[in-house]
Design a protein around this motif. Sequence first.
Motif, PDB file in Angstrom:
ATOM      1  N   SER A 115      16.922  50.775  36.693  1.00 30.86           N
ATOM      2  CA  SER A 115      16.164  49.767  38.210  1.00 30.86           C
ATOM      3  C   SER A 115      16.644  48.708  37.023  1.00 30.86           C
ATOM      4  N   PRO A 116      17.209  47.733  36.919  1.00 32.54           N
ATOM      5  CA  PRO A 116      16.983  46.113  35.979  1.00 32.54           C
ATOM      6  C   PRO A 116      15.947  45.848  36.370  1.00 32.54           C
ATOM      7  N   THR A 117      15.927  46.176  37.049  1.00 32.01           N
ATOM      8  CA  THR A 117      14.933  44.117  37.716  1.00 32.01           C
ATOM      9  C   THR A 117      12.874  44.869  37.690  1.00 32.01           C
ATOM     10  N   THR A 118      12.753  46.745  36.769  1.00 36.42           N
ATOM     11  CA  THR A 118      11.686  46.550  36.545  1.00 36.42           C
ATOM     12  C   THR A 118      11.400  46.064  35.533  1.00 36.42           C
ATOM     13  N   VAL A 119       9.759  45.485  35.263  1.00 41.65           N
ATOM     14  CA  VAL A 119       9.740  45.337  34.787  1.00 41.65           C
ATOM     15  C   VAL A 119       8.955  46.267  33.394  1.00 41.65           C
ATOM     16  N   THR A 120       9.472  45.935  31.942  1.00 38.73           N
ATOM     17  CA  THR A 120       8.550  46.566  31.010  1.00 38.73           C
ATOM     18  C   THR A 120       7.834  45.696  30.259  1.00 38.73           C
ATOM     19  N   VAL A 121       6.149  46.149  29.702  1.00 39.85           N
ATOM     20  CA  VAL A 121       5.992  45.803  28.626  1.00 39.85           C
ATOM     21  C   VAL A 121       4.521  46.373  27.643  1.00 39.85           C
ATOM     22  N   LEU A 122       4.641  45.945  26.835  1.00 34.74           N
ATOM     23  CA  LEU A 122       4.734  46.879  25.206  1.00 34.74           C
ATOM     24  C   LEU A 122       3.440  46.426  25.223  1.00 34.74           C
ATOM     25  N   GLY A 123       2.746  47.822  24.354  1.00 34.26           N
ATOM     26  CA  GLY A 123       1.751  46.916  24.089  1.00 34.26           C
ATOM     27  C   GLY A 123       0.740  48.073  22.707  1.00 34.26           C
ATOM     28  N   GLY A 124      -0.305  48.149  22.240  1.00 29.27           N
ATOM     29  CA  GLY A 124      -0.855  48.942  20.609  1.00 29.27           C
ATOM     30  C   GLY A 124      -0.802  47.990  20.044  1.00 29.27           C
ATOM     31  N   ALA A 125      -1.603  49.130  19.107  1.00 33.85           N
ATOM     32  CA  ALA A 125      -1.520  48.828  17.362  1.00 33.85           C
ATOM     33  C   ALA A 125      -0.260  48.658  16.900  1.00 33.85           C
ATOM     34  N   ASN A 126       0.630  48.947  17.721  1.00 30.12           N
ATOM     35  CA  ASN A 126       2.257  49.246  16.464  1.00 30.12           C
ATOM     36  C   ASN A 126       2.568  47.432  16.858  1.00 30.12           C
ATOM     37  N   CYS A 127       1.844  47.459  18.254  1.00 34.86           N
ATOM     38  CA  CYS A 127       2.194  45.497  18.314  1.00 34.86           C
ATOM     39  C   CYS A 127       2.241  44.654  17.508  1.00 34.86           C
ATOM     40  N   ASP A 128       0.930  44.648  16.282  1.00 30.81           N
ATOM     41  CA  ASP A 128       0.266  43.818  16.369  1.00 30.81           C
ATOM     42  C   ASP A 128       0.893  43.009  14.973  1.00 30.81           C
ATOM     43  N   GLY A 129       0.912  41.491  15.467  1.00 32.08           N
ATOM     44  CA  GLY A 129       1.364  40.919  14.016  1.00 32.08           C
ATOM     45  C   GLY A 129       3.029  40.788  14.563  1.00 32.08           C
ATOM     46  N   VAL A 130       3.612  40.384  12.981  1.00 27.51           N
ATOM     47  CA  VAL A 130       5.227  40.286  13.294  1.00 27.51           C
ATOM     48  C   VAL A 130       5.686  41.362  13.170  1.00 27.51           C
ATOM     49  N   GLN A 131       5.099  43.520  13.888  1.00 26.82           N
ATOM     50  CA  GLN A 131       5.326  44.144  14.268  1.00 26.82           C
ATOM     51  C   GLN A 131       5.685  43.911  15.382  1.00 26.82           C
ATOM     52  N   GLY A 132       4.559  43.220  16.781  1.00 29.22           N
ATOM     53  CA  GLY A 132       5.582  42.993  17.778  1.00 29.22           C
ATOM     54  C   GLY A 132       6.761  41.780  17.887  1.00 29.22           C
ATOM     55  N   THR A 133       6.457  40.951  17.312  1.00 28.48           N
ATOM     56  CA  THR A 133       8.016  40.216  17.057  1.00 28.48           C
ATOM     57  C   THR A 133       9.260  40.881  16.684  1.00 28.48           C
ATOM     58  N   ALA A 134       9.075  41.868  15.967  1.00 35.15           N
ATOM     59  CA  ALA A 134      10.340  42.689  15.486  1.00 35.15           C
ATOM     60  C   ALA A 134      11.566  43.423  16.879  1.00 35.15           C
ATOM     61  N   ILE A 135       9.897  44.322  16.923  1.00 36.85           N
ATOM     62  CA  ILE A 135       9.677  44.964  18.725  1.00 36.85           C
ATOM     63  C   ILE A 135      10.469  44.380  19.437  1.00 36.85           C
ATOM     64  N   HIS A 136      10.128  43.149  19.844  1.00 36.61           N
ATOM     65  CA  HIS A 136      10.658  42.636  20.851  1.00 36.61           C
ATOM     66  C   HIS A 136      12.312  42.178  21.010  1.00 36.61           C
ATOM     67  N   GLN A 137      12.415  41.825  19.411  1.00 37.55           N
ATOM     68  CA  GLN A 137      13.199  41.172  18.981  1.00 37.55           C
ATOM     69  C   GLN A 137      14.647  42.407  19.006  1.00 37.55           C
ATOM     70  N   ALA A 138      14.503  43.424  18.918  1.00 37.67           N
ATOM     71  CA  ALA A 138      15.221  44.446  18.293  1.00 37.67           C
ATOM     72  C   ALA A 138      15.807  45.046  19.326  1.00 37.67           C
ATOM     73  N   ARG A 139      14.084  45.125  20.569  1.00 40.57           N
ATOM     74  CA  ARG A 139      14.831  45.974  22.250  1.00 40.57           C
ATOM     75  C   ARG A 139      14.762  45.251  22.957  1.00 40.57           C
ATOM     76  N   THR A 140      15.933  45.095  23.207  1.00 36.05           N
ATOM     77  CA  THR A 140      16.257  44.522  24.651  1.00 36.05           C
ATOM     78  C   THR A 140      15.672  44.920  25.645  1.00 36.05           C
ATOM     79  N   GLU A 141      15.717  46.363  25.697  1.00 33.17           N
ATOM     80  CA  GLU A 141      15.311  46.962  27.053  1.00 33.17           C
ATOM     81  C   GLU A 141      13.340  45.897  27.275  1.00 33.17           C
ATOM     82  N   ILE A 142      13.006  45.760  26.468  1.00 35.19           N
ATOM     83  CA  ILE A 142      11.505  45.660  26.392  1.00 35.19           C
ATOM     84  C   ILE A 142      11.410  44.133  27.097  1.00 35.19           C
ATOM     85  N   ASP A 143      10.570  44.298  27.868  1.00 37.39           N
ATOM     86  CA  ASP A 143      10.590  42.707  28.743  1.00 37.39           C
ATOM     87  C   ASP A 143       9.737  42.009  27.490  1.00 37.39           C
ATOM     88  N   TYR A 144       8.446  42.490  27.797  1.00 43.87           N
ATOM     89  CA  TYR A 144       7.619  41.911  27.234  1.00 43.87           C
ATOM     90  C   TYR A 144       6.536  42.763  26.366  1.00 43.87           C
TER      91      TYR A 144
END
Length: 654
Positions: free
Chosen positions: A190-219
């Motif tokens: 379902s390409p239109t479903t919005v995906t959001v990721l959060g949590g301790a693994n997303c703090d600081g530069v880690q969150g930015t790196a995840i978002h840049q590396a994994r395009t299936e994560i919208d936010y």
Amino acid sequence: MTGVGVELLQIGHGRPEPEPEPEPEPEPSLPMVEEGALSVTLVCMPWALVDMPSLAISTIAPLFAGNGEVGRLDALYANIRWLDYLTHRVGLAREHYELVVDAEVLGVGEWIFSSCFRPDTDPRKTSFFELLRGHEQVDAYCEMFRAAPRFVDELGQEIVESRADVVGLTTTFDQNIASFALARRVKELSPTTVTVLGGANCDGVQGTAIHQARTEIDYVVRGEAEHSIGPLVAHIAASRSGRTDPQDEAVRTIPGLCWRSGPDGTSVSNPLGTRPIFMDAVPEPVYDHYFRELDGSALTELVDVKLPLEASRGCWWGAKHHCTFCGLNGSAMAHRAKPPERVQAEASRAIQRHNVLDLVFTDNILGPDHVRQLTSDLALPADWDVRLFAEVKSNLGFHHLEALARAGFTQLQPGVESLSTPVLRLMRKGVTGWQNVRFLRDCTTCRIFPSWNVLVGFPGEDDGEYTALIESLPALHHLTAPDGVHRIQLTRFSPYFDDPQLGLQTLGPSGELTCAYEGVVDALDDLVYVFDSEPAGISAGMYETLSEAVGVWMANSSTSRLVALPVSENSLVVVDDRYGWPSRELVLSPGLETEAYRALAKGRTLPALARQLDDLGMSVIDGRLAALVEEWTTLGLTFREGSTYLALATGLRW
């Protein structure tokens, strides 16, 4: 939890006798919404603990549920689903799941779900398998590797069939790749479903790196989410209805958010918020989804449920003197606490609603004032046989521990880390070795179980410090032993990581994690939490010697005893049944001997001890006191560090 040190928990028991209950609270209701409101599904992926609700989901759920743009909210505990899947369809046991949770092999949980990104790969032909070769549970790990893709596929289909508009995932420690895998499968279906990721693994530069590396994560929500969820939901709702500002001005103001801009989906990271979330903005957690999931599991009778409570955030000690090895508070070090009356009310409501008596405070550390307030104000009914767990600082006085025990605290994680003052100074722990021994002794007196480990590998350590410590360990066999000896890891956000001048030189992302992420993410420098470094401090030979000495302690602490008992109002008898010592009873005579030993319960130098006895009207003949205390030290009745002596027998108050 944080990580919650909760992997050390040993609590778990029955539920309170039912009382005339107040009207049961209804399921969290959603406000009246217009047609087209969002359907949101929150997901807790493996490898979260199965015996405790996710505090992240339980706290964030009310923020979604109370938003007028949300028409339906659900939460799936995929960690429980995965355990059911392993036990009923793969033929494994709960113990195999727990081995991964306990990180017996660093990164094994991430590697298992990396199979979703390389289908039909033989686990024995991956580089990570070389780390498992010869391991007792290697076959079980390989079975999980093979089973993960089908599990994720079925879970993704279920979510899409539920017509979820938004899928929110929380990630801490080994939840990254499982979360990536589910988000990718949902997007495929379902390409239109919005995906959001959060949590301790997303703090600081880690969150930015995840978002840049994994395009299936919208936010990606970086940092604390309480100020972000509302405007993010509004933005998602506007985007789906075609009302989005073409310049993306609204989304640019959401603190810490990573989002995608333009037709090519360029990753944009908003600055982190400059102010911490105060606890009055944190909603009371809702655990209903967890219990619904657990009730539908075949494992419900095998799980001793514990409820997480959050009395505070941040670290009051770290805000003053950040421990050199600790990376637990990336962007949220400032300590903030709920009023104790709110903590008491939330605890009472949770117990009554879910009929659970085991409560886990997830705070990084309870502040001294909060310890005092909670033990005086956490007035739960006396017939509720609660068991409470918290992390504290190990310099608490006896009266603090006594009050904690009366309030129902049966287990503490005190961050002892070492019994050597020079090593503790390298850590910036703000406590001495003899104070840590005193804490362990007082916990035994108060019948509180202290969970702790010996940490080594600090730049500047000297083997001689450990030689002296090893010589003193036999006298401590009656106290709660550590869970083992471990070299520290170099972790992101720690002073050692941020300042190489402190002595730990990074060699790059952990080799185990590098192998685990093969086929998933290539550039890990900004994404992972654990790094390799050159060995520092203690030598390999001394590490082995220390581990052997601690192993003897671990094997014999439960059957060893050293306790001071009153013979009369003015006399003590010390009963010694410790491993490695002759069994004996030493009667301390009234007057000098008894009062001196009692005075050493607090820990004193010889001059301070002499002054204390003088205040009690006891004259001390020159040399007699020193000879007496040295004799006790030879008999293992006192612990000496530097010029300070500490009585080791339990049963003493000070």
